[in-house]
Motif scaffolding. Structure first.
Motif, PDB file in Angstrom:
ATOM      1  N   ARG A   1     -15.540  13.029   9.409  1.00  0.00           N
ATOM      2  CA  ARG A   1     -14.438  13.681  10.121  1.00  0.00           C
ATOM      3  C   ARG A   1     -13.713  12.635  10.947  1.00  0.00           C
ATOM      4  N   ARG A   2     -12.436  12.554  10.757  1.00  0.00           N
ATOM      5  CA  ARG A   2     -11.626  11.539  11.414  1.00  0.00           C
ATOM      6  C   ARG A   2     -10.582  12.210  12.301  1.00  0.00           C
ATOM      7  N   GLY A   3     -10.325  11.586  13.450  1.00  0.00           N
ATOM      8  CA  GLY A   3      -9.270  12.076  14.305  1.00  0.00           C
ATOM      9  C   GLY A   3      -7.909  11.792  13.701  1.00  0.00           C
ATOM     10  N   ALA A   4      -6.906  12.569  14.115  1.00  0.00           N
ATOM     11  CA  ALA A   4      -5.566  12.424  13.542  1.00  0.00           C
ATOM     12  C   ALA A   4      -5.022  11.011  13.733  1.00  0.00           C
ATOM     13  N   GLY A   5      -5.308  10.405  14.881  1.00  0.00           N
ATOM     14  CA  GLY A   5      -4.821   9.054  15.130  1.00  0.00           C
ATOM     15  C   GLY A   5      -5.489   8.014  14.249  1.00  0.00           C
ATOM     16  N   GLN A   6      -6.706   8.299  13.792  1.00  0.00           N
ATOM     17  CA  GLN A   6      -7.400   7.391  12.879  1.00  0.00           C
ATOM     18  C   GLN A   6      -6.688   7.264  11.543  1.00  0.00           C
ATOM     19  N   GLU A   7      -5.977   8.295  11.178  1.00  0.00           N
ATOM     20  CA  GLU A   7      -5.326   8.324   9.871  1.00  0.00           C
ATOM     21  C   GLU A   7      -3.973   7.626   9.864  1.00  0.00           C
ATOM     22  N   LEU A   8      -3.466   7.277  11.047  1.00  0.00           N
ATOM     23  CA  LEU A   8      -2.091   6.792  11.168  1.00  0.00           C
ATOM     24  C   LEU A   8      -1.799   5.594  10.276  1.00  0.00           C
ATOM     25  N   LEU A   9      -2.622   4.563  10.351  1.00  0.00           N
ATOM     26  CA  LEU A   9      -2.328   3.346   9.599  1.00  0.00           C
ATOM     27  C   LEU A   9      -2.464   3.567   8.096  1.00  0.00           C
ATOM     28  N   GLY A  10      -3.452   4.339   7.689  1.00  0.00           N
ATOM     29  CA  GLY A  10      -3.593   4.655   6.272  1.00  0.00           C
ATOM     30  C   GLY A  10      -2.419   5.457   5.751  1.00  0.00           C
ATOM     31  N   GLN A  11      -1.935   6.391   6.558  1.00  0.00           N
ATOM     32  CA  GLN A  11      -0.772   7.183   6.158  1.00  0.00           C
ATOM     33  C   GLN A  11       0.464   6.302   6.028  1.00  0.00           C
ATOM     34  N   ALA A  12       0.600   5.336   6.936  1.00  0.00           N
ATOM     35  CA  ALA A  12       1.742   4.423   6.853  1.00  0.00           C
ATOM     36  C   ALA A  12       1.673   3.583   5.586  1.00  0.00           C
ATOM     37  N   CYS A  13       0.475   3.143   5.220  1.00  0.00           N
ATOM     38  CA  CYS A  13       0.311   2.378   3.986  1.00  0.00           C
ATOM     39  C   CYS A  13       0.701   3.212   2.768  1.00  0.00           C
ATOM     40  N   ALA A  14       0.228   4.449   2.724  1.00  0.00           N
ATOM     41  CA  ALA A  14       0.541   5.318   1.595  1.00  0.00           C
ATOM     42  C   ALA A  14       2.039   5.596   1.521  1.00  0.00           C
ATOM     43  N   ALA A  15       2.637   5.899   2.680  1.00  0.00           N
ATOM     44  CA  ALA A  15       4.058   6.198   2.699  1.00  0.00           C
ATOM     45  C   ALA A  15       4.906   4.983   2.337  1.00  0.00           C
ATOM     46  N   GLY A  16       4.385   3.782   2.637  1.00  0.00           N
ATOM     47  CA  GLY A  16       5.114   2.557   2.325  1.00  0.00           C
ATOM     48  C   GLY A  16       4.900   2.065   0.905  1.00  0.00           C
ATOM     49  N   GLY A  17       4.080   2.781   0.135  1.00  0.00           N
ATOM     50  CA  GLY A  17       3.866   2.414  -1.266  1.00  0.00           C
ATOM     51  C   GLY A  17       2.836   1.325  -1.483  1.00  0.00           C
ATOM     52  N   ALA A  18       1.899   1.147  -0.534  1.00  0.00           N
ATOM     53  CA  ALA A  18       0.883   0.107  -0.676  1.00  0.00           C
ATOM     54  C   ALA A  18      -0.104   0.458  -1.794  1.00  0.00           C
ATOM     55  N   VAL A  19      -0.545  -0.551  -2.510  1.00  0.00           N
ATOM     56  CA  VAL A  19      -1.584  -0.415  -3.532  1.00  0.00           C
ATOM     57  C   VAL A  19      -2.818  -1.158  -3.030  1.00  0.00           C
ATOM     58  N   PRO A  20      -3.951  -0.459  -2.816  1.00  0.00           N
ATOM     59  CA  PRO A  20      -5.152  -1.127  -2.299  1.00  0.00           C
ATOM     60  C   PRO A  20      -5.626  -2.226  -3.250  1.00  0.00           C
ATOM     61  N   PRO A  21      -6.038  -3.369  -2.719  1.00  0.00           N
ATOM     62  CA  PRO A  21      -6.516  -4.460  -3.572  1.00  0.00           C
ATOM     63  C   PRO A  21      -7.896  -4.150  -4.136  1.00  0.00           C
ATOM     64  N   SER A  22      -8.258  -4.837  -5.181  1.00  0.00           N
ATOM     65  CA  SER A  22      -9.541  -4.591  -5.844  1.00  0.00           C
ATOM     66  C   SER A  22     -10.721  -5.114  -5.044  1.00  0.00           C
ATOM     67  N   TYR A  23     -10.472  -5.985  -4.063  1.00  0.00           N
ATOM     68  CA  TYR A  23     -11.569  -6.635  -3.359  1.00  0.00           C
ATOM     69  C   TYR A  23     -11.971  -5.936  -2.058  1.00  0.00           C
ATOM     70  N   LEU A  24     -11.537  -4.705  -1.849  1.00  0.00           N
ATOM     71  CA  LEU A  24     -12.020  -3.973  -0.689  1.00  0.00           C
ATOM     72  C   LEU A  24     -13.531  -3.765  -0.805  1.00  0.00           C
ATOM     73  N   PRO A  25     -14.266  -3.872   0.321  1.00  0.00           N
ATOM     74  CA  PRO A  25     -15.706  -3.591   0.248  1.00  0.00           C
ATOM     75  C   PRO A  25     -15.956  -2.157  -0.228  1.00  0.00           C
ATOM     76  N   ARG A  26     -16.817  -2.015  -1.243  1.00  0.00           N
ATOM     77  CA  ARG A  26     -17.150  -0.691  -1.774  1.00  0.00           C
ATOM     78  C   ARG A  26     -18.666  -0.552  -1.823  1.00  0.00           C
ATOM     79  N   LEU A  27     -19.177   0.395  -1.040  1.00  0.00           N
ATOM     80  CA  LEU A  27     -20.613   0.597  -0.960  1.00  0.00           C
ATOM     81  C   LEU A  27     -21.149   1.168  -2.266  1.00  0.00           C
ATOM     82  N   ASP A  28     -22.299   0.660  -2.688  1.00  0.00           N
ATOM     83  CA  ASP A  28     -22.992   1.212  -3.847  1.00  0.00           C
ATOM     84  C   ASP A  28     -23.247   2.703  -3.596  1.00  0.00           C
ATOM     85  N   PRO A  29     -22.829   3.610  -4.496  1.00  0.00           N
ATOM     86  CA  PRO A  29     -23.049   5.045  -4.283  1.00  0.00           C
ATOM     87  C   PRO A  29     -24.505   5.399  -4.012  1.00  0.00           C
TER      88      PRO A  29
END
Length: 272
Positions: free
Chosen positions: A148-176
């Protein structure tokens, strides 16, 4: 669990993400992460004479706060730059990477980890190691960014999505296979699974106040996953993200020149 290619890749990506970003972290997200420290130390029973380990100390905020309570503090972090800054501030810090710590069994009365379990590829093995260095009856307290995230936590991610950002392949991804339910119940359950007793967890909620430039500065320097997203884009996309950030952030203006950004985190504690 044993280390796999996926967990090794996660840990390597984390090391790369934080390398050289100590100053940028301290000037942005470091203040955010300082908020839970008093509650974290209370949950671990830190007071006069307590032998404390601050694991994932970053720039040393929790370690310094424990020292102000009269505790005897040691600290570790995986990033040499963070350790250097913590030492500069007077913390007895050294480089160590979970799940391996350079301390004997039962060395500490309390262990605290402020937003560190988010950044290790084997969180269960990390908790087992923290239990090892605690004396019987010692206390552990950890914070974690939860589901559960606060609304302010989502701000930067929302800006990235709205700006058309494509996440890079090298983001840390935890083993499921290493992941867990990031709720109070899930975190308390993982502490119990690691052999701790009396595990309790709850949510902390607060409004983090930061300037528009301060909150942007961390991601512009590549701090955190969202920072990696921003810095991996071409110049035009970064301009669009920044424009969307300014538009979306207006709703959080507190009338005094700052943003009031709602955040939610988990705090859990237990006994060895």
């Amino acid at each position: 669990m044993i280390e796999t290619d996926a967990t090794a890749a996660f840990d390597a990506a984390e090391r790369a993400m934080w390398a050289g970003r100590t100053e940028a972290y301290a000037g942005s997200f470091g203040r955010l992460c300082a908020y839970p420290v008093p509650a974290l130390l209370d949950a671990a029973g830190v007071g006069e004479g307590t032998r404390v380990l601050d694991v994932g100390t970053g720039t040393g905020t929790a370690a310094l706060a424990a020292g102000e309570r009269g505790a005897l503090v040691r600290a570790v972090d995986a990033d040499p730059g963070m350790v250097a800054e913590a030492r500069r501030r007077g913390v007895a810090a050294e480089v160590a990477v979970l799940p391996e710590l350079p301390f004997p069994d039962g060395e500490f009365d309390a262990v605290v980890g402020n937003f560190v379990l988010n950044h290790v590829g084997r969180p269960r093995a990390a908790l087992a190691e923290l239990r090892r260095v605690l004396r019987p009856g010692g206390r552990i307290a950890v914070t974690l960014w939860g589901a559960r995230r606060g609304a302010g936590q989502e701000l930067l991610g929302q800006a990235c999505a709205a700006g058309g950002a494509v996440p890079p392949s090298y983001l840390p991804r935890l083993d499921p296979d290493e992941d867990f339910t990031r709720t109070p119940e899930g975190l308390a359950g993982m502490l119990t699974e690691a052999g701790f007793g009396g595990a309790e967890a709850d949510e902390l909620a607060w409004a983090h106040r930061a300037g528009v430039e301060e909150w942007w500065g961390g991601v512009a320097a590549g701090v955190g996953n969202v920072g990696l997203v921003v810095t991996s884009q071409d110049a035009e996309t970064v301009v669009r993200i920044r424009r969307e950030y300014e538009r979306l952030s207006a709703v959080y203006a507190d009338g005094e020149g700052l943003l009031a950004l709602p955040h939610v985190a988990l705090l859990a504690s237990a006994t060895a």
